[in-house]
Design an enzyme around this catalytic site. Structure first.
Site: not given
Length: 262
Positions: A181, A219
């Site tokens: 992330h 994602e």
């Protein structure tokens, strides 16, 4: 995740912490399974990591970086020991977060509206502190880091074991899959291609230092097309749309076997 233009969203938020099982995927391990993984991957590892001497100063690029007690992170092959990477914008290094040194800065970044829209961690410093402590005091499958570029902390990262995360319920996970992330902290580093460059550098660091990891995953929200484009520019491929508890995501994958071609 950084944008490809100055007005796009700069971040991709963390993976959800809850989910349901899916066919041909791995369920997140329970405590006994995780301990078995630890025993297999870290022969003779101590039950309690050692605590280093405190320091409020970033080391020079290439200098050893000492992790805090929760940041030993053998499950991730000790990111604090990874050597810096050369990039067109300067030397880039992942430095594990220390609350006393880094909390105020990271909380300020989380309160940027463009960041808060995806990370949902705006508010008092305690909001960010709780998010960081859940990793720092956790089992080592996720490690929060600062991204330091040319000696200046300018981004926040989470390096995590995707195969041991609830995300593994939503795709056909492989052992040692590693997720990332990213948020770019300062607005002057957004919209200039810096994010794609750092994503490539960080994923290279993962693949260079985690020999059993065959791919790096992310994602981003499927609606955040600038973020998806930045991952594509960094050598990731779009694998699938996945329905997560808090978003519909684009599963982005960078494969070790294709890293030289992309």
């Amino acid at each position: 995740m950084p944008p490809t233009d100055a007005h796009a969203d700069p971040v991709t938020g963390p993976a959800p912490r809850a989910g349901t099982g899916a066919e041909d995927t791995l369920d997140p391990p329970d405590t006994e399974e995780l301990l078995a993984v630890l025993a297999d991957e870290i022969p003779g590892a101590p039950s309690t990591p050692s605590t280093p001497s405190p320091s409020d100063v970033f080391g020079a690029p290439g200098a050893p970086v000492t992790e805090n007690a929760a940041g030993v992170s053998e499950l991730l092959d000790r990111p604090a020991a990874w050597q810096p990477a050369a990039t067109p914008a300067g030397v880039f290094q992942l430095v594990p977060v220390r609350l006393g040194r880094d909390l105020a800065m990271i909380s300020r970044w989380m309160n940027d509206p463009a960041v808060a829209a995806f990370w949902e961690l705006a508010g008092a410093e305690t909001v960010t502190a709780d998010h960081l402590r859940s990793q720092l005091d956790g089992d080592g499958r996720s490690l929060p880091c600062l991204g330091v570029l040319s000696g200046i902390p300018m981004s926040y990262w989470e390096i995590y074991r995707a195969d041991l995360d609830p995300l593994a319920c939503h795709y056909p996970a492989r052992s040692y899959d590693t997720g990332i992330h990213l948020l770019i902290g300062e607005i002057n580093n957004r919209g200039r291609g810096v994010g794609a460059m750092l994503l490539r550098a960080a994923s290279d660091l993962v693949l260079d230092n985690r020999p059993l990891c065959t791919r790096v995953l992310a994602e981003p929200d499927l609606r955040n097309t600038p973020s998806v484009a930045a991952f594509l520019s960094a050598g990731f491929r779009f694998s699938a749309e996945v329905e997560l508890p808090d978003k519909r995501a684009a599963l982005m994958i960078r494969d070790r076997v294709h890293r030289a071609q992309l």
